[in-house]
Every structure is written in structure tokens, then in C-alpha cells.
Design a protein around this motif. Sequence first.
Motif, PDB file in Angstrom:
ATOM      1  N   SER A 415       0.934  -1.389   0.112  1.00  0.00           N
ATOM      2  CA  SER A 415       0.025   0.130   0.090  1.00  0.00           C
ATOM      3  C   SER A 415       1.012   1.333   0.074  1.00  0.00           C
ATOM      4  O   SER A 415       2.233   1.114   0.412  1.00  0.00           O
ATOM      5  CB  SER A 415      -0.960  -0.061   1.243  1.00  0.00           C
ATOM      6  OG  SER A 415      -0.056   0.262   2.373  1.00  0.00           O
ATOM      7  N   PRO A 416       0.278   2.439  -0.576  1.00  0.00           N
ATOM      8  CA  PRO A 416       1.171   3.378  -0.468  1.00  0.00           C
ATOM      9  C   PRO A 416       1.664   3.976   1.022  1.00  0.00           C
ATOM     10  O   PRO A 416       2.981   4.312   1.099  1.00  0.00           O
ATOM     11  CB  PRO A 416       0.088   4.768  -0.865  1.00  0.00           C
ATOM     12  CG  PRO A 416      -0.748   3.957  -1.579  1.00  0.00           C
ATOM     13  CD  PRO A 416      -0.918   2.557  -1.143  1.00  0.00           C
ATOM     14  N   ALA A 417       0.920   3.755   1.900  1.00  0.00           N
ATOM     15  CA  ALA A 417       1.267   3.979   3.437  1.00  0.00           C
ATOM     16  C   ALA A 417       2.456   3.182   3.875  1.00  0.00           C
ATOM     17  O   ALA A 417       3.418   3.322   4.372  1.00  0.00           O
ATOM     18  CB  ALA A 417       0.394   3.654   4.518  1.00  0.00           C
ATOM     19  N   GLU A 418       2.233   1.875   3.427  1.00  0.00           N
ATOM     20  CA  GLU A 418       3.661   0.752   3.765  1.00  0.00           C
ATOM     21  C   GLU A 418       4.919   1.125   2.922  1.00  0.00           C
ATOM     22  O   GLU A 418       5.955   1.024   3.393  1.00  0.00           O
ATOM     23  CB  GLU A 418       3.048  -0.747   3.573  1.00  0.00           C
ATOM     24  CG  GLU A 418       1.845  -1.110   4.216  1.00  0.00           C
ATOM     25  CD  GLU A 418       1.264  -2.367   3.862  1.00  0.00           C
ATOM     26  OE1 GLU A 418       0.931  -3.397   4.755  1.00  0.00           O
ATOM     27  OE2 GLU A 418       1.179  -2.596   2.724  1.00  0.00           O
ATOM     28  N   LEU A 419       4.483   1.514   1.624  1.00  0.00           N
ATOM     29  CA  LEU A 419       5.799   1.601   0.820  1.00  0.00           C
ATOM     30  C   LEU A 419       6.587   2.768   1.185  1.00  0.00           C
ATOM     31  O   LEU A 419       7.855   2.800   1.254  1.00  0.00           O
ATOM     32  CB  LEU A 419       5.351   1.704  -0.693  1.00  0.00           C
ATOM     33  CG  LEU A 419       6.468   2.122  -1.696  1.00  0.00           C
ATOM     34  CD1 LEU A 419       7.622   0.825  -1.802  1.00  0.00           C
ATOM     35  CD2 LEU A 419       5.835   2.138  -3.143  1.00  0.00           C
ATOM     36  N   GLU A 420       6.016   3.843   1.507  1.00  0.00           N
ATOM     37  CA  GLU A 420       6.428   5.182   1.907  1.00  0.00           C
ATOM     38  C   GLU A 420       7.368   4.790   3.125  1.00  0.00           C
ATOM     39  O   GLU A 420       8.416   5.318   3.392  1.00  0.00           O
ATOM     40  CB  GLU A 420       5.373   6.356   2.110  1.00  0.00           C
ATOM     41  CG  GLU A 420       5.792   7.778   2.220  1.00  0.00           C
ATOM     42  CD  GLU A 420       6.224   7.964   3.665  1.00  0.00           C
ATOM     43  OE1 GLU A 420       7.226   8.814   3.791  1.00  0.00           O
ATOM     44  OE2 GLU A 420       5.876   7.406   4.660  1.00  0.00           O
ATOM     45  N   LYS A 421       6.626   4.326   4.331  1.00  0.00           N
ATOM     46  CA  LYS A 421       7.432   3.823   5.331  1.00  0.00           C
ATOM     47  C   LYS A 421       8.551   3.046   5.099  1.00  0.00           C
ATOM     48  O   LYS A 421       9.875   3.222   5.702  1.00  0.00           O
ATOM     49  CB  LYS A 421       6.398   2.963   6.275  1.00  0.00           C
ATOM     50  CG  LYS A 421       7.009   2.768   7.789  1.00  0.00           C
ATOM     51  CD  LYS A 421       6.172   2.021   8.549  1.00  0.00           C
ATOM     52  CE  LYS A 421       6.803   1.642   9.840  1.00  0.00           C
ATOM     53  NZ  LYS A 421       5.805   1.059  10.745  1.00  0.00           N
ATOM     54  N   GLN A 422       8.701   2.075   4.206  1.00  0.00           N
ATOM     55  CA  GLN A 422       9.837   1.427   3.899  1.00  0.00           C
ATOM     56  C   GLN A 422      10.819   2.305   3.245  1.00  0.00           C
ATOM     57  O   GLN A 422      11.960   2.046   3.451  1.00  0.00           O
ATOM     58  CB  GLN A 422       9.378   0.017   2.857  1.00  0.00           C
ATOM     59  CG  GLN A 422       8.511  -1.110   3.396  1.00  0.00           C
ATOM     60  CD  GLN A 422       9.348  -1.613   4.437  1.00  0.00           C
ATOM     61  OE1 GLN A 422      10.644  -1.966   4.286  1.00  0.00           O
ATOM     62  NE2 GLN A 422       8.825  -1.727   5.851  1.00  0.00           N
ATOM     63  N   LEU A 423      10.455   3.236   2.376  1.00  0.00           N
ATOM     64  CA  LEU A 423      11.278   3.981   1.708  1.00  0.00           C
ATOM     65  C   LEU A 423      11.889   5.001   2.540  1.00  0.00           C
ATOM     66  O   LEU A 423      13.163   5.118   2.688  1.00  0.00           O
ATOM     67  CB  LEU A 423      10.761   4.996   0.566  1.00  0.00           C
ATOM     68  CG  LEU A 423      10.299   3.993  -0.784  1.00  0.00           C
ATOM     69  CD1 LEU A 423       9.480   4.746  -1.523  1.00  0.00           C
ATOM     70  CD2 LEU A 423      11.378   3.290  -1.490  1.00  0.00           C
ATOM     71  N   ALA A 424      11.453   5.476   3.718  1.00  0.00           N
ATOM     72  CA  ALA A 424      11.750   6.296   4.757  1.00  0.00           C
ATOM     73  C   ALA A 424      12.893   5.522   5.591  1.00  0.00           C
ATOM     74  O   ALA A 424      13.940   5.919   5.830  1.00  0.00           O
ATOM     75  CB  ALA A 424      10.667   6.983   5.419  1.00  0.00           C
ATOM     76  N   LEU A 425      12.793   4.344   5.934  1.00  0.00           N
ATOM     77  CA  LEU A 425      13.645   3.611   6.433  1.00  0.00           C
ATOM     78  C   LEU A 425      14.871   3.269   5.912  1.00  0.00           C
ATOM     79  O   LEU A 425      15.919   3.040   6.133  1.00  0.00           O
ATOM     80  CB  LEU A 425      12.955   2.048   6.832  1.00  0.00           C
ATOM     81  CG  LEU A 425      11.796   2.276   8.026  1.00  0.00           C
ATOM     82  CD1 LEU A 425      11.021   0.820   8.367  1.00  0.00           C
ATOM     83  CD2 LEU A 425      12.342   2.516   9.522  1.00  0.00           C
ATOM     84  N   LYS A 426      14.393   2.976   4.390  1.00  0.00           N
ATOM     85  CA  LYS A 426      15.771   2.755   3.476  1.00  0.00           C
ATOM     86  C   LYS A 426      16.694   3.919   3.633  1.00  0.00           C
ATOM     87  O   LYS A 426      17.693   3.954   3.625  1.00  0.00           O
ATOM     88  CB  LYS A 426      15.261   2.257   2.255  1.00  0.00           C
ATOM     89  CG  LYS A 426      16.407   2.109   1.082  1.00  0.00           C
ATOM     90  CD  LYS A 426      17.413   0.976   1.474  1.00  0.00           C
ATOM     91  CE  LYS A 426      18.162   0.904   0.231  1.00  0.00           C
ATOM     92  NZ  LYS A 426      19.230  -0.198   0.555  1.00  0.00           N
ATOM     93  N   GLU A 427      16.044   5.193   3.263  1.00  0.00           N
ATOM     94  CA  GLU A 427      16.994   6.470   3.407  1.00  0.00           C
ATOM     95  C   GLU A 427      17.730   6.300   4.786  1.00  0.00           C
ATOM     96  O   GLU A 427      18.900   6.908   4.657  1.00  0.00           O
ATOM     97  CB  GLU A 427      15.962   7.736   3.367  1.00  0.00           C
ATOM     98  CG  GLU A 427      15.591   8.123   2.097  1.00  0.00           C
ATOM     99  CD  GLU A 427      14.829   9.294   2.039  1.00  0.00           C
ATOM    100  OE1 GLU A 427      15.462  10.294   2.749  1.00  0.00           O
ATOM    101  OE2 GLU A 427      13.725   9.407   1.812  1.00  0.00           O
TER     102      GLU A 427
END
Length: 430
Positions: A415-427
Motif C-alpha cells: 500500500s502507499p502507506a507501507e511503501l512510503e514507510k519502507q522507503l523512509a527506513l531505507k533512507e
Amino acid sequence: MSSLVQQYLQKYAETEAQQIQPTIQTRQFNSVLVVPCFNEPLQLLERLLQPLHIEDNWLIVLVINAPSNVSSTQLNNNHKLLNQLNIDHKTNQNSLVPFKNYWLYVINRSAESNLIPVKAGVGLARKIGADIACHLIHQGIVQLPWIFSTDMDAVLPGNYLKQVIEYPLASNNCSAFIYNYQHQADTCSLTVSQQLYDIRLRYYVLGLRWAGSPYAFHTIGSLLAIHSEAYAKVRGFPCRNAGEDFYCLNKLTKVGQIISLKGQPIIIDARLSDRVPFGTGPALQSISTLNEPKTDYLYYNPECFNALKKLLSVFKTENTLTSESLKKQFDHLPQYIIDTLSTLKIHQFEKHITQQKLTGKKLKEHFHHWFDGFKTLKLIHCLRDNHFPSLPLSELQQHPLFQQLTSITVNTSLSPAELEKQLALKELQE
């Protein structure tokens, strides 16, 4: 005062920075925060300042401004705020006023005789404030050399100052810090739009980082702390009605290191806005008007970042680089990269390095000064328009290169919420 800063202040600083009010000259502050303000209520100012620690002795340079095409309602809101701060909205005089437990140095650029030119916009407002901060730092009125910059729609973390002054590698070579951030939609209806937009921002930075670009950082004016010497070197913020943060950071990268902080984030209101031509507000406005935002909103094809990675890999053998060997390596790149470089007028750079007889690390440095953040974005856009069309989110997530550069491998789309969270963690991991 260093001669470089003195020259900047004398030749390029805005009038307000050259005419500091005498009331501030006898005071001492530890830190200075610059805040442009247009059509905002007092409550947001109170919210912004609340996390700042009294013992850090902040001076807040508040530039209350309005463009020359301002509506009567917006102008009245500015005047209301000035009046609430006990400042006559008709005066052009700068004012040092107490507010709660802070001192505000208020610049009134919303008097009808002193409005901001439309094309100069928030860039001029931010430059006025930062020029004043630079002057006060180099007069010794402000002790720390950092010009902190944010906006009225931000919520600062409790360790806002500590993140910079306690950073272990802070040195004269650091030109700016960029804070971690998190957007927060101001209405439930905007939540998905905000998530889709944040995916775009974070994916772009991760794509640049994966490709090896030195311009892999967020360019958001609410997140900045700029060293005053570096600020003077690049002649301050450009006077534009949007993108002043992008262009200022683009120049700052060429005079020192840009450090992305990984501490507590600055929370930024994600709200609709038409006060600037591009940025968060207009992007949310655009996304929210789509019939099916999750499928209609498009993202750069990861092949664009792969092309950038191939281009930048040429410089891995920097110690043996000459203008002749670089030209040969460029010629061996895929034709679509060669064509795009031609569009960007690579011949001008090749002529420059030949005339200057540049080699090795110096040649690489000059390349990244020429092929800066703006040209990087132009390259991505040329590749998108001519070779690799943008993709909807579901296709993007299944693309092998996207999974490679984000380290997110899934069988079904997040979901957009899950993906945004994962990308933030990756950063934060890199």
C-alpha cells in the motif's frame, strides 16, 4: 568578520540586512532561525516555537511577506498577525519584539508600499531573513555559525539544535545540514495524496544515491541549516517564487559537504496550496484531482536511474582520467545516453576540460560542478520523455531495478502507506 562574508553583505545582501535595527546590536543570541511567513495564523507561530529550548537562546527572524498580487484576505491575515505581535502593519520598520519566551526580529514586507515582487516570491523572503542572520552571526550577535531555516507549517523536534551542533563530523567542510522529515496530511482526504507524493520524493533521492550522484538529498526549505560562510560563498538564496531551496543547495554542494541528518524528523503539514507554482502544495492539489490517484499518478522509470548510474560509473577510475580517455568512455555509453548528453551540451564541458588540461580527481570535480543537481534532473526528464516512460505505482514496485535500488522485494504491491514507510527506513539505513 571574514572578508568573503563582508563582501557578500556589502554587495549582494538585501537592504534589510544592511540596516539592522540598533535595538538588536547590544544583545547576544546563541542561535538564529529564519522563518518566511505569508498568510499564516498566530497559532502556527506558537506551535513552531514551542519545541525550542529557552536555554538555547534563539533569535527568530520572522519575514512576514506578501507578493504584489496578494488578495485582500491574505493581506489582512498578514496585518492581523503583525497587530497581534504589537507591530503597526503600516510601518516598513523592522522590529525586535518579545513573544512568549523568545525574541522575534520581525521584517514587514507586507505593507502596501513594500510588497514582494511576484517573481521573487518566497526566495526573496527567505533570502532577506538569511541575509540578516548571516550579518548577525558575523557581527558576533549570534554565536553559532549556522543559519537555520524552516517554515510556518513545520513542527520542530525537541533536539532540533542538538542534531546539528552534536553531529560528530561537523567541520568547516560542511556547507549545510538537511533534517529528516515526515509529512503529515492536515485532512484525512489528503492522506493518500501525501503518501503518493512522499514516495516520489524518497524514491528520487534513493535513485540518485543508488546511481552514485552527489546530489542525492532532499531539497525542502523547511529542513535546512546552512553554514554562514558557505551561504556567503554561494551568494544566498536565489530570488524566485519557488525552488529557491533546490537551487541554493545545488550551489552549496559545490562548496562543501551536504549532510542528511537521520535523527528525529521535522513534521511538515501536507496541505493544499497554490501560493507557489510547484512543490508540496501544488503536487497534492494535482494528485487529489486525479480520478484514481493510486493508478493514475506516475513515477520515473527506474531505467532512468540505471542510465545515470552507467554515466557516473565512468568516473570510478578517476585517478587515470584525462579529457581524451573520458571522451572515449562517453562514446562507449549506450546511444540513448550519448544522445541525452548531447542535448545537455556535453561538448561545452569537453571543451572546458581540454582547455584547462584537467585530469584525475580535478576532472571529476569539474564534471560534478557542470553536471549538477539541475542537469541531473534534466537528464532524468529527457530519458523519461524520449526513452523510458513513467510507470504507475503497481508496475514500479514490480520492476527489478526498483527492487534493487530500494531493497524492497515483494510479490504483491505494498500500500502507499507501507511503501512510503519502507522507503523512509531505507533512507535512514544508508
